[in-house]
Design an enzyme around this catalytic site. Structure first.
Site, PDB file in Angstrom:
ATOM      1  N   ASP A 146      -9.941   0.695  -4.751  1.00 28.56           N
ATOM      2  CA  ASP A 146      -8.556   0.599  -3.877  1.00 28.56           C
ATOM      3  C   ASP A 146      -8.243   2.267  -3.955  1.00 28.56           C
ATOM      4  O   ASP A 146      -8.725   3.520  -3.746  1.00 28.56           O
ATOM      5  CB  ASP A 146      -8.082  -0.312  -4.069  1.00 28.56           C
ATOM      6  CG  ASP A 146      -6.954  -0.684  -2.487  1.00 28.56           C
ATOM      7  OD1 ASP A 146      -6.909   0.090  -2.040  1.00 28.56           O
ATOM      8  OD2 ASP A 146      -7.680  -1.709  -2.290  1.00 28.56           O
ATOM      9  N   ASN A 154     -10.521   5.025   0.605  1.00 27.96           N
ATOM     10  CA  ASN A 154      -9.472   4.518  -0.012  1.00 27.96           C
ATOM     11  C   ASN A 154      -9.561   5.848  -0.624  1.00 27.96           C
ATOM     12  O   ASN A 154     -10.438   6.328  -0.724  1.00 27.96           O
ATOM     13  CB  ASN A 154      -9.868   3.303  -0.758  1.00 27.96           C
ATOM     14  CG  ASN A 154      -8.794   1.708   0.073  1.00 27.96           C
ATOM     15  OD1 ASN A 154      -7.425   2.709   0.114  1.00 27.96           O
ATOM     16  ND2 ASN A 154      -9.631   0.838   0.075  1.00 27.96           N
ATOM     17  N   GLU A 192       0.457  -1.327  -0.033  1.00 26.74           N
ATOM     18  CA  GLU A 192      -0.065  -0.587  -0.282  1.00 26.74           C
ATOM     19  C   GLU A 192       0.996   1.033  -0.421  1.00 26.74           C
ATOM     20  O   GLU A 192       1.788   1.061   0.281  1.00 26.74           O
ATOM     21  CB  GLU A 192      -0.714   0.058   1.067  1.00 26.74           C
ATOM     22  CG  GLU A 192      -1.895  -0.872   1.159  1.00 26.74           C
ATOM     23  CD  GLU A 192      -3.036   0.647   0.152  1.00 26.74           C
ATOM     24  OE1 GLU A 192      -2.211   1.694   0.042  1.00 26.74           O
ATOM     25  OE2 GLU A 192      -4.494   0.862  -0.347  1.00 26.74           O
TER      26      GLU A 192
END
Length: 288
Positions: free
Chosen positions: A198, A148, A20
């Protein structure tokens, strides 16, 4: 939306359980990213891979100056010196709530830093989005499940975000200091196609590049939300894109994948790259 002719290639062979928060530090000309579940920040240098281990999960970051990063962890936003590895708390982040951790985050064009929190088991409504700006941490949007896709129009007057659990991308207008000055409104609805937005980033023209968890794609939309094209990756769980000039990078994850799926996607969890993908713009400097 067509899948397009572009296919991202592996940039770093280390496997993240939950990659991430990838971003390019323009002064150091280095890429940084996180393995949230591995409690690690990673980078790639001319001399090879580099990593830093932490006592708690870290998920996102930005640059303060050449040697200092802002890091988001389970309990705080901190400054981290890349030379000395000194880590100093700037402000606590839900430190009294053991249910949550930080998730997606990104610097805004005004020098602020937006950070989402979520339940460690994705508990419904346990998360939120905050903004840290010139020493102040302010709650913006509560009662989110998986915040997100935090990113910003190039002029800094529009922010985008999603609660992945809703499959809807929102946008909100911002004032001259970068604070929301209206309620968020739905901008793109991914429910009909069963897609899960995302992480996301905008390019110099304001196009949105959105990672699609479970779909093995980064989908590109124009500033009006119209689909342009999609880029494929040899990993189903794409989590976060970032630009370094015209080069696109993306983190991926192995979280939740079965042994059979991992065998089908041996590059899952790695960081990917694609040259000449688009017209990126530098990540903004965070102003403390």
């Amino acid at each position: 939306m067509g899948r397009g002719g572009s296919m991202m290639q592996v940039f770093d062979t280390r496997v993240c359980r939950l990659g991430e928060g990838v971003f390019w530090h323009p002064q150091r000309e280095r890429l940084f990213w996180f393995d949230i579940l591995g409690k690690q920040m990673q980078s790639q240098t001319p001399d090879g891979p580099q990593d830093w281990d932490f006592d708690e999960m870290v998920s996102a970051g930005a640059w303060i100056d050449r040697d200092t990063l802002l890091l988001a962890s389970e309990t705080a936003l901190s400054s981290f010196n890349l030379t000395t590895c000194a880590c100093e708390t700037l402000v606590l982040l839900e430190a009294d709530n053991p249910v949550t951790r930080s998730n997606d985050g990104r610097a805004d064009p005004m020098g602020g830093f937006w950070i989402g929190t979520m339940g460690k088991a994705a508990e419904v409504g346990a998360g939120a989005i905050y903004r840290f700006y010139k020493g102040e941490l302010r709650l913006l949007f509560p009662d989110l499940t998986i915040p997100n896709a935090i990113c910003f129009a190039p002029d800094g007057r529009t922010a985008y975000f999603t609660d992945t659990a809703t499959q809807i991308l929102n946008r909100v207008s911002l004032d001259a200091q970068g604070w929301p000055d209206a309620a968020p409104t739905p901008f793109m609805d991914f429910r009909a196609k069963g897609l899960n937005p995302d992480g996301a980033v905008t390019d110099a023209r304001g196009n949105l590049w959105i990672a699609l968890w479970g779909a093995g794609q980064i989908a590109v939309y124009d500033p009006q939300g119209k689909p342009r094209h999609a880029i494929t990756l040899a990993a189903p769980h794409v989590t976060c894109p970032a630009f370094a000039g015209s080069t696109l990078f993306a983190t991926t994850a192995t979280q939740g994948m079965t042994a059979a799926a991992l065998a089908d996607y041996p590059d899952a969890g790695k960081v990917f790259t694609l040259a000449d993908a688009g017209e990126g713009r530098p990540e903004p400097q965070v102003i403390l």
